[in-house]
Design an enzyme around this catalytic site. Structure first.
Site, mmCIF file in Angstrom:
data_model
loop_
_atom_site.group_PDB
_atom_site.id
_atom_site.type_symbol
_atom_site.label_atom_id
_atom_site.label_comp_id
_atom_site.label_asym_id
_atom_site.label_seq_id
_atom_site.Cartn_x
_atom_site.Cartn_y
_atom_site.Cartn_z
ATOM 1 N N PHE A 225 123.393 50.664 23.773
ATOM 2 C CA PHE A 225 123.485 49.844 25.020
ATOM 3 C C PHE A 225 124.648 48.909 24.854
ATOM 4 O O PHE A 225 124.645 48.058 23.966
ATOM 5 C CB PHE A 225 122.318 49.070 25.247
ATOM 6 C CG PHE A 225 122.330 48.622 26.773
ATOM 7 C CD1 PHE A 225 122.011 49.372 28.011
ATOM 8 C CD2 PHE A 225 122.875 47.376 26.934
ATOM 9 C CE1 PHE A 225 122.243 48.871 29.085
ATOM 10 C CE2 PHE A 225 122.986 47.146 28.436
ATOM 11 C CZ PHE A 225 122.751 47.785 29.407
ATOM 12 N N GLU B 287 134.107 56.168 37.201
ATOM 13 C CA GLU B 287 132.713 55.457 36.698
ATOM 14 C C GLU B 287 132.669 54.786 35.580
ATOM 15 O O GLU B 287 133.744 55.399 34.851
ATOM 16 C CB GLU B 287 131.480 56.932 36.726
ATOM 17 C CG GLU B 287 130.366 56.743 36.400
ATOM 18 C CD GLU B 287 129.523 55.637 37.319
ATOM 19 O OE1 GLU B 287 130.137 54.700 37.420
ATOM 20 O OE2 GLU B 287 128.583 56.295 37.684
ATOM 21 N N ASP B 288 131.743 53.929 35.206
ATOM 22 C CA ASP B 288 131.838 53.250 33.935
ATOM 23 C C ASP B 288 131.259 53.922 33.001
ATOM 24 O O ASP B 288 132.066 54.198 31.918
ATOM 25 C CB ASP B 288 131.563 51.714 34.341
ATOM 26 C CG ASP B 288 129.913 51.976 34.632
ATOM 27 O OD1 ASP B 288 129.420 53.072 35.191
ATOM 28 O OD2 ASP B 288 128.982 50.920 34.711
ATOM 29 N N ARG C 153 130.023 41.210 32.227
ATOM 30 C CA ARG C 153 130.899 42.293 32.818
ATOM 31 C C ARG C 153 132.567 41.727 32.315
ATOM 32 O O ARG C 153 133.337 42.500 32.577
ATOM 33 C CB ARG C 153 130.840 42.217 34.187
ATOM 34 C CG ARG C 153 129.524 42.923 34.696
ATOM 35 C CD ARG C 153 129.537 42.969 36.375
ATOM 36 N NE ARG C 153 128.399 43.270 36.869
ATOM 37 C CZ ARG C 153 127.765 44.438 36.889
ATOM 38 N NH1 ARG C 153 128.462 45.551 36.286
ATOM 39 N NH2 ARG C 153 126.770 44.675 37.340
ATOM 40 N N ASP D 37 125.390 58.628 31.374
ATOM 41 C CA ASP D 37 124.228 58.319 30.784
ATOM 42 C C ASP D 37 123.464 59.665 30.956
ATOM 43 O O ASP D 37 123.514 60.891 30.233
ATOM 44 C CB ASP D 37 123.447 57.148 31.001
ATOM 45 C CG ASP D 37 122.204 56.779 29.872
ATOM 46 O OD1 ASP D 37 122.564 57.008 28.822
ATOM 47 O OD2 ASP D 37 121.254 56.241 30.194
HETATM 48 P P1 5GP Z 1 122.874 57.724 34.726
HETATM 49 O O1 5GP Z 1 124.104 58.520 34.194
HETATM 50 O O2 5GP Z 1 121.764 58.032 33.637
HETATM 51 O O3 5GP Z 1 122.407 58.254 35.973
HETATM 52 O O4 5GP Z 1 123.394 56.358 34.810
HETATM 53 C C1 5GP Z 1 124.592 55.737 34.499
HETATM 54 C C2 5GP Z 1 124.196 54.105 34.834
HETATM 55 O O5 5GP Z 1 123.504 53.668 33.940
HETATM 56 C C3 5GP Z 1 125.599 53.622 34.571
HETATM 57 O O6 5GP Z 1 126.601 53.677 35.994
HETATM 58 C C4 5GP Z 1 125.234 52.385 34.200
HETATM 59 O O7 5GP Z 1 125.183 51.439 35.331
HETATM 60 C C5 5GP Z 1 123.941 52.495 33.576
HETATM 61 N N1 5GP Z 1 123.897 52.482 31.982
HETATM 62 C C6 5GP Z 1 123.975 53.474 31.212
HETATM 63 N N2 5GP Z 1 124.053 53.157 29.985
HETATM 64 C C7 5GP Z 1 124.508 52.008 29.807
HETATM 65 C C8 5GP Z 1 124.970 51.222 29.115
HETATM 66 O O8 5GP Z 1 124.869 51.417 27.675
HETATM 67 N N3 5GP Z 1 125.369 49.969 29.297
HETATM 68 C C9 5GP Z 1 125.123 49.422 30.558
HETATM 69 N N4 5GP Z 1 125.541 48.209 30.654
HETATM 70 N N5 5GP Z 1 124.957 50.461 31.503
HETATM 71 C C10 5GP Z 1 124.373 51.501 31.343
HETATM 72 MG MG MG Z 2 127.330 52.182 37.092
#
Ligand code: 5GP
Ligand code: MG
Length: 183
Positions: free
Chosen positions: A154, A101-102, A167, A105
């Protein structure tokens, strides 16, 4: 010196810092999967750069697959529901699964994804994330491997987007507020 994109406030992680850390984590994963053949799952699209660098630094025999999910419904707030936009082609029953995963959050995406994959009776499911924002967690979600814990900003680049842009930046940077406030 890498030129910084005009919409980026500052570089949080340089390409060099990321490379060094990814190599370390790849070594740890090699140790974890010694004698096994995991299926390494790239969560599209944000993980694609991290995934490519990570697997090229792993010596473990492995297979790869791709999945696209969304836990964002129509709004911008993460919900409990997970939509599968593209499912795995691999039957993961009895397999060791490594989710790449990237960023984590709220934790909702991976919390739901892990539950969904566990229902398919894999031998194991582990998560490796490039970035983690633990401050923002809404559900219990501890990745087994994290490259960098970051503050609540962010970020874009190295696979991460804002409105599908940025990206391809070779670093992780904080986007200028003016970019999304004027959007
Ligand atoms: P969560 O953990 O809230 O379900 O979601 C994570 C997803 O929210 C990540 O895979 C990404 O797509 C998006 N996300 C959360 N924080 C960031 C951020 O700081 N930058 C970007 N580009 N995407 C984010
Ligand atoms: Mg994602």
């Amino acid at each position: 010196m890498v030129e910084v994109h005009p919409n980026v406030e500052y570089v949080m992680l340089t390409g060099q810092q990321i490379t060094r850390r990814v190599k370390m984590v790849a070594k740890q994963l090699d140790k974890l999967y010694e004698g096994r053949k995991p299926v390494v799952v790239c969560i599209l699209k944000g993980s694609v750069i991290f995934f490519s660098d990570l697997i090229r630094n792993m010596k473990t025999p492995l297979t790869i697959d791709f999945m696209a999910v969304s836990s964002y419904g129509n709004g911008t707030k993460s919900t409990g529901e997970l939509t599968i936009k593209k499912d795995l082609a691999t039957d993961i029953k009895g397999r060791d699964v490594l989710i790449v995963e990237d960023i984590i959050d709220s934790g909702n995406t991976l919390y739901n994804l892990k539950k969904l994959l566990n229902a398919r009776a894999p031998a194991s499911v582990n998560i490796v994330t490039l970035l983690d924002k633990p401050e923002r967690r809404e559900v219990p979600m501890e990745p087994e491997y994290t490259c960098f814990v970051i503050e609540d900003e962010f970020v874009v680049g190295y696979g991460l987007d804002y409105a599908e842009e940025y990206r391809n930046l070779p670093y992780v940077g904080v986007l200028k507020r003016s970019v999304y406030e004027n959007a």
